[in-house]
Design an enzyme around this catalytic site. Structure first.
Site, PDB file in Angstrom:
ATOM      1  N   ALA A 248     -16.403  41.797 146.117  1.00 45.87           N
ATOM      2  CA  ALA A 248     -16.636  43.215 146.444  1.00 45.87           C
ATOM      3  C   ALA A 248     -16.269  44.117 145.271  1.00 45.87           C
ATOM      4  O   ALA A 248     -15.215  43.957 144.648  1.00 45.87           O
ATOM      5  CB  ALA A 248     -15.803  43.604 147.658  1.00 45.87           C
ATOM      6  N   GLY A 249     -17.140  45.055 144.965  1.00 45.79           N
ATOM      7  CA  GLY A 249     -16.848  45.974 143.869  1.00 45.79           C
ATOM      8  C   GLY A 249     -17.681  47.238 143.952  1.00 45.79           C
ATOM      9  O   GLY A 249     -18.769  47.235 144.536  1.00 45.79           O
TER      10      GLY A 249
ATOM     11  N   TYR B 275     -13.270  51.081 136.098  1.00 48.55           N
ATOM     12  CA  TYR B 275     -13.905  49.781 136.384  1.00 48.55           C
ATOM     13  C   TYR B 275     -13.474  48.725 135.353  1.00 48.55           C
ATOM     14  O   TYR B 275     -13.139  47.597 135.710  1.00 48.55           O
ATOM     15  CB  TYR B 275     -15.421  49.990 136.353  1.00 48.55           C
ATOM     16  CG  TYR B 275     -16.272  48.823 136.777  1.00 48.55           C
ATOM     17  CD1 TYR B 275     -16.634  48.633 138.115  1.00 48.55           C
ATOM     18  CD2 TYR B 275     -16.774  47.928 135.832  1.00 48.55           C
ATOM     19  CE1 TYR B 275     -17.456  47.576 138.494  1.00 48.55           C
ATOM     20  CE2 TYR B 275     -17.596  46.879 136.206  1.00 48.55           C
ATOM     21  CZ  TYR B 275     -17.941  46.705 137.536  1.00 48.55           C
ATOM     22  OH  TYR B 275     -18.765  45.658 137.905  1.00 48.55           O
TER      23      TYR B 275
ATOM     24  N   PRO C  10     -19.870  38.476 134.938  1.00 54.22           N
ATOM     25  CA  PRO C  10     -21.316  38.679 134.779  1.00 54.22           C
ATOM     26  C   PRO C  10     -21.587  39.801 133.786  1.00 54.22           C
ATOM     27  O   PRO C  10     -20.796  40.741 133.648  1.00 54.22           O
ATOM     28  CB  PRO C  10     -21.784  39.114 136.179  1.00 54.22           C
ATOM     29  CG  PRO C  10     -20.648  38.818 137.104  1.00 54.22           C
ATOM     30  CD  PRO C  10     -19.409  38.889 136.262  1.00 54.22           C
ATOM     31  N   GLY C  11     -22.728  39.702 133.137  1.00 54.68           N
ATOM     32  CA  GLY C  11     -23.245  40.837 132.377  1.00 54.68           C
ATOM     33  C   GLY C  11     -24.000  41.750 133.316  1.00 54.68           C
ATOM     34  O   GLY C  11     -23.650  41.876 134.499  1.00 54.68           O
TER      35      GLY C  11
HETATM   36  N1  CAA Z   1     -20.510  54.850 123.829  1.00 49.86           N
HETATM   37  C1  CAA Z   1     -20.175  56.026 123.263  1.00 49.86           C
HETATM   38  N2  CAA Z   1     -20.693  57.204 123.631  1.00 49.86           N
HETATM   39  C2  CAA Z   1     -21.599  57.175 124.604  1.00 49.86           C
HETATM   40  C3  CAA Z   1     -21.985  56.006 125.259  1.00 49.86           C
HETATM   41  C4  CAA Z   1     -21.414  54.810 124.811  1.00 49.86           C
HETATM   42  N3  CAA Z   1     -21.758  53.621 125.358  1.00 49.86           N
HETATM   43  N4  CAA Z   1     -22.887  56.318 126.187  1.00 49.86           N
HETATM   44  C5  CAA Z   1     -23.060  57.646 126.135  1.00 49.86           C
HETATM   45  N5  CAA Z   1     -22.291  58.144 125.179  1.00 49.86           N
HETATM   46  C6  CAA Z   1     -22.201  59.541 124.758  1.00 49.86           C
HETATM   47  C7  CAA Z   1     -23.559  60.222 124.826  1.00 49.86           C
HETATM   48  O1  CAA Z   1     -24.266  60.013 123.620  1.00 49.86           O
HETATM   49  C8  CAA Z   1     -23.159  61.687 125.015  1.00 49.86           C
HETATM   50  O2  CAA Z   1     -22.747  62.231 123.807  1.00 49.86           O
HETATM   51  P1  CAA Z   1     -23.092  63.762 123.430  1.00 49.86           P
HETATM   52  O3  CAA Z   1     -22.471  64.572 124.547  1.00 49.86           O
HETATM   53  O4  CAA Z   1     -22.443  63.916 122.123  1.00 49.86           O
HETATM   54  O5  CAA Z   1     -24.600  63.817 123.407  1.00 49.86           O
HETATM   55  C9  CAA Z   1     -21.903  61.592 125.878  1.00 49.86           C
HETATM   56  O6  CAA Z   1     -21.404  60.258 125.699  1.00 49.86           O
HETATM   57  C10 CAA Z   1     -22.174  61.822 127.337  1.00 49.86           C
HETATM   58  O7  CAA Z   1     -23.159  60.872 127.788  1.00 49.86           O
HETATM   59  P2  CAA Z   1     -24.136  61.179 128.979  1.00 49.86           P
HETATM   60  O8  CAA Z   1     -25.101  62.280 128.601  1.00 49.86           O
HETATM   61  O9  CAA Z   1     -24.737  59.890 129.449  1.00 49.86           O
HETATM   62  O10 CAA Z   1     -23.085  61.798 130.022  1.00 49.86           O
HETATM   63  P3  CAA Z   1     -23.164  61.868 131.563  1.00 49.86           P
HETATM   64  O11 CAA Z   1     -21.962  62.624 131.995  1.00 49.86           O
HETATM   65  O12 CAA Z   1     -24.524  62.293 132.034  1.00 49.86           O
HETATM   66  O13 CAA Z   1     -23.056  60.331 132.016  1.00 49.86           O
HETATM   67  C11 CAA Z   1     -22.121  58.194 132.322  1.00 49.86           C
HETATM   68  C12 CAA Z   1     -21.901  59.582 131.731  1.00 49.86           C
HETATM   69  C13 CAA Z   1     -22.317  58.295 133.826  1.00 49.86           C
HETATM   70  C14 CAA Z   1     -20.853  57.399 132.045  1.00 49.86           C
HETATM   71  C15 CAA Z   1     -23.362  57.551 131.668  1.00 49.86           C
HETATM   72  O14 CAA Z   1     -23.235  57.585 130.261  1.00 49.86           O
HETATM   73  C16 CAA Z   1     -23.566  56.127 132.092  1.00 49.86           C
HETATM   74  O15 CAA Z   1     -24.058  55.839 133.176  1.00 49.86           O
HETATM   75  N6  CAA Z   1     -23.213  55.172 131.209  1.00 49.86           N
HETATM   76  C17 CAA Z   1     -23.379  53.745 131.512  1.00 49.86           C
HETATM   77  C18 CAA Z   1     -22.152  53.240 132.169  1.00 49.86           C
HETATM   78  C19 CAA Z   1     -22.387  51.795 132.528  1.00 49.86           C
HETATM   79  O16 CAA Z   1     -22.822  50.970 131.727  1.00 49.86           O
HETATM   80  N7  CAA Z   1     -22.068  51.440 133.749  1.00 49.86           N
HETATM   81  C20 CAA Z   1     -22.283  50.098 134.191  1.00 49.86           C
HETATM   82  C21 CAA Z   1     -22.707  50.153 135.634  1.00 49.86           C
HETATM   83  S1  CAA Z   1     -23.225  48.558 136.188  1.00 49.86           S
HETATM   84  C22 CAA Z   1     -21.812  47.696 136.361  1.00 49.86           C
HETATM   85  O17 CAA Z   1     -20.734  48.202 136.237  1.00 49.86           O
HETATM   86  C23 CAA Z   1     -21.942  46.233 136.667  1.00 49.86           C
HETATM   87  C24 CAA Z   1     -21.301  45.408 135.648  1.00 49.86           C
HETATM   88  O18 CAA Z   1     -20.255  44.843 135.903  1.00 49.86           O
HETATM   89  C25 CAA Z   1     -21.970  45.227 134.335  1.00 49.86           C
END
Ligand code: CAA
Length: 240
Positions: free
Chosen positions: A83-84, A147, A177-178
Protein backbone atom coordinates in the site's frame (compact mmCIF):
# COMPACT_ATOMS: atom_id res chain seq x y z
CA UNK A 1 -1.58 -27.01 2.72
CA UNK A 2 -1.73 -23.84 0.70
CA UNK A 3 0.20 -20.93 2.19
CA UNK A 4 -1.64 -17.72 3.02
CA UNK A 5 -0.53 -14.40 1.50
CA UNK A 6 -1.76 -10.92 2.43
CA UNK A 7 -1.22 -8.01 0.05
CA UNK A 8 -1.87 -4.49 1.33
CA UNK A 9 -3.37 -2.10 -1.19
CA UNK A 10 -4.14 -5.25 -3.12
CA UNK A 11 -7.22 -4.31 -5.10
CA UNK A 12 -5.66 -1.91 -7.61
CA UNK A 13 -2.43 -1.20 -9.47
CA UNK A 14 0.69 -3.19 -8.61
CA UNK A 15 -1.11 -4.79 -5.64
CA UNK A 16 -3.80 -6.24 -7.87
CA UNK A 17 -1.21 -7.81 -10.16
CA UNK A 18 0.61 -9.24 -7.12
CA UNK A 19 -2.62 -10.79 -5.78
CA UNK A 20 -3.41 -12.39 -9.12
CA UNK A 21 0.13 -13.74 -9.58
CA UNK A 22 0.22 -15.20 -6.05
CA UNK A 23 -3.17 -16.83 -6.56
CA UNK A 24 -1.97 -18.27 -9.86
CA UNK A 25 1.13 -19.62 -8.05
CA UNK A 26 -1.12 -21.55 -5.64
CA UNK A 27 -1.41 -19.32 -2.57
CA UNK A 28 -4.56 -18.47 -0.62
CA UNK A 29 -4.61 -14.68 -1.03
CA UNK A 30 -6.25 -11.81 0.85
CA UNK A 31 -6.12 -8.22 -0.37
CA UNK A 32 -6.51 -5.20 1.89
CA UNK A 33 -7.79 -1.80 0.84
CA UNK A 34 -8.74 1.41 2.54
CA UNK A 35 -11.21 3.52 0.63
CA UNK A 36 -12.36 2.49 -2.81
CA UNK A 37 -15.25 0.04 -2.19
CA UNK A 38 -16.23 -0.03 -5.83
CA UNK A 39 -12.75 -1.04 -7.02
CA UNK A 40 -12.57 -3.66 -4.26
CA UNK A 41 -15.92 -5.14 -5.27
CA UNK A 42 -14.86 -5.32 -8.94
CA UNK A 43 -11.53 -6.86 -7.93
CA UNK A 44 -13.18 -9.61 -5.87
CA UNK A 45 -15.74 -10.35 -8.60
CA UNK A 46 -12.97 -10.60 -11.19
CA UNK A 47 -10.39 -12.57 -9.18
CA UNK A 48 -12.35 -14.42 -6.49
CA UNK A 49 -9.87 -12.98 -3.97
CA UNK A 50 -11.44 -11.55 -0.78
CA UNK A 51 -10.76 -7.90 0.05
CA UNK A 52 -10.59 -6.67 3.66
CA UNK A 53 -11.13 -2.99 4.42
CA UNK A 54 -8.87 -1.33 6.98
CA UNK A 55 -6.35 1.48 7.24
CA UNK A 56 -2.79 0.14 7.17
CA UNK A 57 -1.67 3.37 8.82
CA UNK A 58 -3.61 2.44 11.96
CA UNK A 59 -1.90 -0.12 14.21
CA UNK A 60 -5.06 -1.35 15.94
CA UNK A 61 -6.92 -1.41 12.63
CA UNK A 62 -4.22 -3.71 11.23
CA UNK A 63 -4.44 -5.96 14.28
CA UNK A 64 -8.20 -6.28 13.92
CA UNK A 65 -8.09 -6.61 10.11
CA UNK A 66 -5.45 -9.32 10.29
CA UNK A 67 -7.53 -11.20 12.88
CA UNK A 68 -10.40 -11.29 10.33
CA UNK A 69 -8.03 -12.53 7.61
CA UNK A 70 -6.59 -15.25 9.86
CA UNK A 71 -10.10 -16.38 10.77
CA UNK A 72 -11.09 -16.58 7.09
CA UNK A 73 -7.90 -18.01 5.54
CA UNK A 74 -5.52 -19.13 8.31
CA UNK A 75 -2.24 -17.76 9.72
CA UNK A 76 -0.30 -15.38 7.48
CA UNK A 77 2.78 -16.94 5.85
CA UNK A 78 3.51 -14.19 3.33
CA UNK A 79 3.04 -10.47 3.89
CA UNK A 80 3.37 -8.09 0.97
CA UNK A 81 3.54 -4.47 2.15
CA UNK A 82 2.43 -2.76 -1.02
CA UNK A 83 0.00 0.00 0.00
CA UNK A 84 1.28 3.44 -0.89
CA UNK A 85 0.19 6.97 -1.75
CA UNK A 86 1.78 10.11 -3.14
CA UNK A 87 1.29 13.77 -2.20
CA UNK A 88 3.86 15.31 -4.53
CA UNK A 89 5.12 18.87 -4.11
CA UNK A 90 8.46 20.57 -3.60
CA UNK A 91 9.35 20.76 0.10
CA UNK A 92 8.69 24.49 0.30
CA UNK A 93 5.07 23.74 -0.65
CA UNK A 94 4.65 20.50 1.32
CA UNK A 95 2.27 20.71 4.27
CA UNK A 96 2.82 18.86 7.54
CA UNK A 97 -0.44 17.00 6.82
CA UNK A 98 0.91 15.70 3.50
CA UNK A 99 4.20 14.74 5.11
CA UNK A 100 2.41 12.69 7.79
CA UNK A 101 -0.08 11.12 5.37
CA UNK A 102 2.67 9.76 3.14
CA UNK A 103 4.93 8.58 5.96
CA UNK A 104 1.97 6.99 7.76
CA UNK A 105 0.57 5.10 4.79
CA UNK A 106 3.88 4.16 3.18
CA UNK A 107 6.16 3.49 6.16
CA UNK A 108 4.23 3.24 9.45
CA UNK A 109 2.07 0.66 7.65
CA UNK A 110 5.11 -1.58 7.18
CA UNK A 111 5.64 -1.59 10.95
CA UNK A 112 1.92 -1.96 11.71
CA UNK A 113 1.48 -4.99 9.46
CA UNK A 114 4.84 -6.67 10.08
CA UNK A 115 4.58 -6.27 13.86
CA UNK A 116 1.21 -7.99 13.83
CA UNK A 117 2.42 -11.06 11.86
CA UNK A 118 6.02 -11.48 12.98
CA UNK A 119 5.35 -13.33 16.25
CA UNK A 120 3.28 -15.99 14.48
CA UNK A 121 5.90 -16.38 11.76
CA UNK A 122 8.63 -16.85 14.39
CA UNK A 123 6.55 -19.45 16.23
CA UNK A 124 5.84 -21.39 13.02
CA UNK A 125 9.43 -21.06 11.73
CA UNK A 126 8.45 -19.72 8.33
CA UNK A 127 7.65 -16.35 6.83
CA UNK A 128 8.14 -14.02 3.91
CA UNK A 129 7.90 -10.25 4.32
CA UNK A 130 8.17 -8.43 1.01
CA UNK A 131 7.82 -4.65 0.98
CA UNK A 132 7.39 -2.47 -2.07
CA UNK A 133 9.89 0.39 -1.90
CA UNK A 134 10.62 2.57 -4.96
CA UNK A 135 13.36 3.84 -7.24
CA UNK A 136 12.60 7.16 -5.59
CA UNK A 137 13.61 5.77 -2.20
CA UNK A 138 16.95 4.81 -3.74
CA UNK A 139 17.67 7.79 -6.01
CA UNK A 140 15.47 10.51 -4.47
CA UNK A 141 12.96 12.44 -6.59
CA UNK A 142 12.37 16.18 -6.67
CA UNK A 143 8.82 16.81 -5.54
CA UNK A 144 8.79 13.73 -3.29
CA UNK A 145 10.71 14.40 -0.09
CA UNK A 146 7.94 12.66 1.86
CA UNK A 147 7.63 9.66 -0.48
CA UNK A 148 11.40 9.28 -1.00
CA UNK A 149 11.99 9.35 2.77
CA UNK A 150 9.28 6.76 3.45
CA UNK A 151 10.44 4.46 0.65
CA UNK A 152 14.08 4.73 1.81
CA UNK A 153 12.86 3.93 5.33
CA UNK A 154 11.45 0.64 4.06
CA UNK A 155 14.92 -0.37 2.87
CA UNK A 156 16.46 0.17 6.32
CA UNK A 157 13.57 -1.60 8.03
CA UNK A 158 14.06 -4.55 5.68
CA UNK A 159 17.77 -4.88 6.43
CA UNK A 160 17.23 -4.73 10.20
CA UNK A 161 14.32 -7.16 10.32
CA UNK A 162 16.13 -9.57 7.99
CA UNK A 163 18.95 -9.82 10.53
CA UNK A 164 16.48 -10.46 13.35
CA UNK A 165 14.58 -13.09 11.41
CA UNK A 166 17.13 -15.08 9.39
CA UNK A 167 17.51 -17.85 11.95
CA UNK A 168 13.74 -18.30 12.18
CA UNK A 169 13.04 -19.27 8.55
CA UNK A 170 11.74 -15.81 7.76
CA UNK A 171 13.11 -13.78 4.86
CA UNK A 172 12.59 -10.03 4.61
CA UNK A 173 13.14 -8.25 1.31
CA UNK A 174 12.20 -5.09 -0.53
CA UNK A 175 11.47 -4.50 -4.19
CA UNK A 176 12.22 -1.10 -5.68
CA UNK A 177 10.06 -0.63 -8.77
CA UNK A 178 10.78 2.10 -11.25
CA UNK A 179 7.97 3.91 -13.04
CA UNK A 180 5.21 1.35 -13.56
CA UNK A 181 2.12 1.88 -15.68
CA UNK A 182 -0.44 2.44 -12.90
CA UNK A 183 -2.92 5.15 -11.90
CA UNK A 184 -0.32 6.57 -9.48
CA UNK A 185 2.24 7.17 -12.23
CA UNK A 186 -0.39 8.35 -14.73
CA UNK A 187 -1.31 11.07 -12.18
CA UNK A 188 2.02 12.78 -12.98
CA UNK A 189 1.50 15.46 -15.64
CA UNK A 190 2.04 14.14 -19.20
CA UNK A 191 4.89 16.61 -19.86
CA UNK A 192 6.77 15.60 -16.71
CA UNK A 193 6.09 11.90 -17.32
CA UNK A 194 7.29 11.93 -20.92
CA UNK A 195 10.59 13.46 -19.76
CA UNK A 196 10.91 10.67 -17.18
CA UNK A 197 10.18 7.92 -19.73
CA UNK A 198 12.83 9.38 -22.08
CA UNK A 199 15.38 8.67 -19.33
CA UNK A 200 14.38 5.00 -18.91
CA UNK A 201 16.83 2.92 -20.98
CA UNK A 202 14.14 0.39 -22.01
CA UNK A 203 12.05 3.38 -23.20
CA UNK A 204 8.76 2.40 -21.61
CA UNK A 205 6.97 2.24 -18.30
CA UNK A 206 7.15 -1.04 -16.43
CA UNK A 207 4.20 -3.39 -16.13
CA UNK A 208 2.63 -4.28 -12.77
CA UNK A 209 3.06 -7.96 -13.72
CA UNK A 210 6.83 -7.42 -13.87
CA UNK A 211 6.81 -6.49 -10.18
CA UNK A 212 4.40 -9.31 -9.33
CA UNK A 213 6.77 -11.88 -10.85
CA UNK A 214 9.52 -10.76 -8.47
CA UNK A 215 7.13 -11.06 -5.52
CA UNK A 216 6.23 -14.62 -6.52
CA UNK A 217 9.91 -15.54 -6.62
CA UNK A 218 10.65 -13.96 -3.23
CA UNK A 219 7.66 -15.72 -1.67
CA UNK A 220 8.83 -19.13 -2.88
CA UNK A 221 10.90 -21.78 -1.11
CA UNK A 222 13.55 -21.31 -3.82
CA UNK A 223 14.20 -17.78 -2.47
CA UNK A 224 15.14 -18.97 1.04
CA UNK A 225 18.73 -17.67 0.71
CA UNK A 226 17.69 -14.18 -0.39
CA UNK A 227 17.14 -11.89 2.57
CA UNK A 228 17.77 -8.28 3.58
CA UNK A 229 18.00 -7.31 -0.08
CA UNK A 230 16.38 -4.67 -2.24
CA UNK A 231 15.56 -5.95 -5.71
CA UNK A 232 15.61 -3.20 -8.31
CA UNK A 233 13.12 -3.53 -11.19
CA UNK A 234 13.27 -0.25 -13.11
CA UNK A 235 14.13 -0.75 -16.78
CA UNK A 236 17.71 0.36 -16.12
CA UNK A 237 16.69 3.86 -14.97
CA UNK A 238 18.89 3.75 -11.86
CA UNK A 239 21.59 1.25 -10.91
CA UNK A 240 21.35 1.02 -7.14
N1 CAA B 1 14.64 18.27 -10.65
C1 CAA B 1 14.87 19.59 -10.45
N2 CAA B 1 13.98 20.55 -10.72
C2 CAA B 1 12.82 20.15 -11.23
C3 CAA B 1 12.49 18.81 -11.45
C4 CAA B 1 13.48 17.86 -11.16
N3 CAA B 1 13.26 16.55 -11.38
N4 CAA B 1 11.25 18.75 -11.94
C5 CAA B 1 10.80 20.01 -12.03
N5 CAA B 1 11.75 20.84 -11.61
C6 CAA B 1 11.69 22.30 -11.57
C7 CAA B 1 10.93 22.85 -12.76
O1 CAA B 1 11.81 23.02 -13.86
C8 CAA B 1 10.43 24.19 -12.22
O2 CAA B 1 11.45 25.12 -12.21
P1 CAA B 1 11.16 26.67 -12.55
O3 CAA B 1 10.13 27.09 -11.52
O4 CAA B 1 12.48 27.28 -12.39
O5 CAA B 1 10.63 26.66 -13.97
C9 CAA B 1 10.14 23.87 -10.75
O6 CAA B 1 10.91 22.70 -10.44
C10 CAA B 1 8.69 23.59 -10.48
O7 CAA B 1 8.26 22.50 -11.31
P2 CAA B 1 6.77 22.34 -11.78
O8 CAA B 1 6.40 23.46 -12.74
O9 CAA B 1 6.57 20.94 -12.28
O10 CAA B 1 6.03 22.63 -10.39
P3 CAA B 1 4.63 22.18 -9.92
O11 CAA B 1 4.42 22.81 -8.59
O12 CAA B 1 3.60 22.36 -11.00
O13 CAA B 1 4.77 20.59 -9.78
C11 CAA B 1 5.53 18.52 -8.95
C12 CAA B 1 5.67 20.04 -8.85
C13 CAA B 1 4.11 18.11 -8.60
C14 CAA B 1 6.48 17.93 -7.92
C15 CAA B 1 5.88 18.07 -10.39
O14 CAA B 1 7.15 18.58 -10.76
C16 CAA B 1 5.90 16.58 -10.53
O15 CAA B 1 4.87 15.92 -10.64
N6 CAA B 1 7.11 15.99 -10.58
C17 CAA B 1 7.26 14.54 -10.74
C18 CAA B 1 7.28 13.91 -9.40
C19 CAA B 1 7.36 12.41 -9.60
O16 CAA B 1 8.18 11.88 -10.34
N7 CAA B 1 6.51 11.69 -8.90
C20 CAA B 1 6.49 10.27 -9.04
C21 CAA B 1 5.06 9.82 -8.93
S1 CAA B 1 4.91 8.11 -9.34
C22 CAA B 1 5.54 7.31 -8.02
O17 CAA B 1 5.87 7.88 -7.02
C23 CAA B 1 5.71 5.82 -8.15
C24 CAA B 1 7.10 5.42 -7.96
O18 CAA B 1 7.43 4.85 -6.94
C25 CAA B 1 8.07 5.65 -9.06
Amino acid sequence: MKRVAVVTGGTRGIGEAICEALKHAGYKVAATYQGNDEAAKKFTEKTGIPAFKFDVGDFDGCKEGLAHIVKALGPVDILVNNAGITRDAFLHKTTLKHWHEVVNTNLDSVFNMSRNVIEGMRERGFGRIISISSINGQAGQAGQTNYSAAKAGIIGFTKALAQESASKGITVNAIAPGYIDTEMVRAVSPEVLSKIVEKIPVKRLGKAEEIAAMVVFLASDQAAFATGATFTVNGGQYFA
